[in-house]
Scaffold this motif. Structure first.
Motif, mmCIF file in Angstrom:
data_model
loop_
_atom_site.group_PDB
_atom_site.id
_atom_site.type_symbol
_atom_site.label_atom_id
_atom_site.label_comp_id
_atom_site.label_asym_id
_atom_site.label_seq_id
_atom_site.Cartn_x
_atom_site.Cartn_y
_atom_site.Cartn_z
ATOM 1 N N ASP A 244 11.606 1.044 6.338
ATOM 2 C CA ASP A 244 12.752 0.425 5.673
ATOM 3 C C ASP A 244 12.425 -1.023 5.334
ATOM 4 N N GLU A 245 12.630 -1.385 4.069
ATOM 5 C CA GLU A 245 12.351 -2.741 3.574
ATOM 6 C C GLU A 245 10.917 -3.151 3.909
ATOM 7 N N ILE A 246 9.972 -2.467 3.292
ATOM 8 C CA ILE A 246 8.559 -2.704 3.613
ATOM 9 C C ILE A 246 8.158 -4.145 3.371
ATOM 10 N N GLU A 247 8.805 -4.823 2.431
ATOM 11 C CA GLU A 247 8.410 -6.193 2.096
ATOM 12 C C GLU A 247 8.913 -7.224 3.091
ATOM 13 N N SER A 248 9.809 -6.824 4.002
ATOM 14 C CA SER A 248 10.412 -7.773 4.936
ATOM 15 C C SER A 248 9.356 -8.430 5.814
ATOM 16 N N ALA A 249 9.281 -9.763 5.786
ATOM 17 C CA ALA A 249 8.358 -10.584 6.589
ATOM 18 C C ALA A 249 6.897 -10.344 6.254
ATOM 19 N N MET A 250 6.626 -9.692 5.124
ATOM 20 C CA MET A 250 5.267 -9.257 4.826
ATOM 21 C C MET A 250 4.574 -10.205 3.853
ATOM 22 N N HIS A 251 3.470 -10.809 4.287
ATOM 23 C CA HIS A 251 2.618 -11.613 3.419
ATOM 24 C C HIS A 251 1.953 -10.693 2.396
ATOM 25 N N PRO A 252 1.723 -11.158 1.146
ATOM 26 C CA PRO A 252 1.111 -10.292 0.127
ATOM 27 C C PRO A 252 -0.183 -9.627 0.575
ATOM 28 N N GLU A 253 -1.024 -10.345 1.322
ATOM 29 C CA GLU A 253 -2.283 -9.754 1.791
ATOM 30 C C GLU A 253 -2.016 -8.619 2.775
ATOM 31 N N LEU A 254 -1.037 -8.828 3.654
ATOM 32 C CA LEU A 254 -0.647 -7.768 4.585
ATOM 33 C C LEU A 254 -0.086 -6.573 3.821
ATOM 34 N N LEU A 255 0.749 -6.849 2.845
ATOM 35 C CA LEU A 255 1.376 -5.789 2.063
ATOM 36 C C LEU A 255 0.318 -4.934 1.377
ATOM 37 N N MET A 256 -0.708 -5.569 0.816
ATOM 38 C CA MET A 256 -1.776 -4.829 0.169
ATOM 39 C C MET A 256 -2.510 -3.930 1.157
ATOM 40 N N ASN A 257 -2.803 -4.464 2.335
ATOM 41 C CA ASN A 257 -3.522 -3.698 3.344
ATOM 42 C C ASN A 257 -2.723 -2.475 3.773
ATOM 43 N N VAL A 258 -1.440 -2.691 4.045
ATOM 44 C CA VAL A 258 -0.585 -1.590 4.477
ATOM 45 C C VAL A 258 -0.406 -0.569 3.351
ATOM 46 N N ALA A 259 -0.277 -1.058 2.106
ATOM 47 C CA ALA A 259 -0.117 -0.153 0.962
ATOM 48 C C ALA A 259 -1.304 0.785 0.828
#
Length: 365
Positions: A244-259
């Motif tokens: 839920d709300e994957i972008e919450s507290a997520m730095h762009p670099e972290l978001l890319m890794n998790v994606a």
């Protein structure tokens, strides 16, 4: 999946693989995740497991009593088709809320009772919420053990204290695949953050994040890194993962890794459901699904070029089914949940072409 929970009335279609649920604030994204969570927890878990699982959802809302009491106004139900690797089953959950009063000594106190009954298996959980904030749980163990789907929910809210410590400890003991993922960690800007577990100063089990060879307690690192590590574990051990709300507290670099991890998992046999109102998050997931290198993710021209290339190559091979990606756009009108679902290239084109997530909402008339 028909949905009557938290006052919403509507139907949501989810596909195999990766599902991106997009919509504005208060459009019903979290309600969908919670409806699925309750449906699956009572239909596929024994009651002891279900209680711990639901407690995680309640804690994310900040207050267990208010979280449970807000599930339904009076009565509600959730009905859906749950598809596993080898079968398809229709499951239904009924919720009922009643307010009563009981005498304790010389005082009268109100009691809110929420009953959750899973059909057709007959599992039942009753929560009795007292005015002092305490929750009494009554279990009626009419649910038999059997094959079930394991479910994980990653919420944007707070987790119970020592939740991650126990998760890592369990993984190190008997979940080799989960432990392998966590012990390798996640790399951000050239720095690897791995996970280990050991006794703390008081002899209690504690999770540590290893950075440059130095252990730091899990609760001392940033909120975004905490969420990313929890997501890594969930993607490994559960059959169905809801974020839920994957972008919450997520730095762009972290978001890319998790994606990238999500796209890889979704291409296999797992179902991942992600809610977001961020175009950047949706595009990161789309780019990862198309196999683009991270350096190309923010180049719209490269995204569009890759999209047309992939779709053209597979247009005669049922690409929409092979791609295993869906976009569910939500809107709420007068307590009625409306949704539009797109699959495969249709979903990707909508994400790549959008200049703002609000453009997606205009598809719903």
């Amino acid at each position: 999946m028909p949905l009557w929970i938290q006052g919403l009335d509507g139907c949501v279609e989810l596909g195999p693989g990766l599902n991106i649920v997009a919509g504005p604030n208060c459009s019903g994204k979290t309600a969908i995740v919670e409806a699925l969570a309750y449906l699956l927890a009572l239909s596929y878990s024994n009651l002891r497991e279900a209680h711990g699982y639901l407690a995680l959802l309640h804690a994310a809302r900040g207050s267990s009593p208010h979280s449970i009491a807000s599930l339904v106004q009076d009565k509600g139900s959730v009905k859906g088709i749950v598809q596993t690797r080898d079968r398809e089953e229709v499951v239904e959950l009924e919720l009922e809320r009643e307010v009563s009063y009981e005498a304790v000594g010389s005082t009268i106190r109100p009691v809110v009772e929420v009953k959750m009954v899973s059909k057709p298996r007959g599992c039942e959980i009753v929560y009795r919420l007292l005015s002092n904030g305490h929750v009494n749980l009554g279990m009626h163990a009419r649910c038999v053990e059997g094959s079930r789907v394991s479910v994980a929910v990653v919420t944007p809210g707070m987790y119970p204290y020592d939740f991650f410590d126990k998760l890592v400890g369990m993984a190190k003991r008997n979940r080799d695949r989960v432990w392998s993922t966590l012990s390798k960690g996640i790399e951000i800007d050239g720095t690897t953050y791995a996970v280990d577990v050991a006794s703390d100063d008081w002899g209690q089990l504690a999770a540590y994040v290893i950075e440059h060879g130095q252990p730091v307690t899990f609760y001392a690192v940033g909120r975004g890194l905490q969420r990313a590590l929890i997501m890594l574990a969930a993607l490994e051990y559960a059959d169905i993962v809801m974020i839920d709300e994957i972008e919450s507290a997520m730095h762009p670099e972290l978001l890319m890794n998790v994606a990238e991890r999500i796209a890889r998992i979704a291409r296999n046999s797992k179902q991942v459901i992600v809610t977001t109102q961020s175009l950047e998050a949706a595009r990161s997931l789309a780019a990862a699904s198309m196999g683009l290198h991270r350096s190309e993710w923010r180049q719209l021209s490269r995204l569009a070029e890759r999209l047309e290339q992939v779709c053209k190559e597979n247009e005669e091979q049922n690409y929409e089914g092979d791609l295993r990606i869906s976009l569910v756009s939500l809107k709420k009108e007068k307590r009625r949940l409306k949704s539009v679902t797109m699959h495969g290239c249709s979903a990707l084109r909508e994400i790549v072409a959008g200049e703002d997530m609000r453009l997606i909402y205009t598809l719903i008339s």
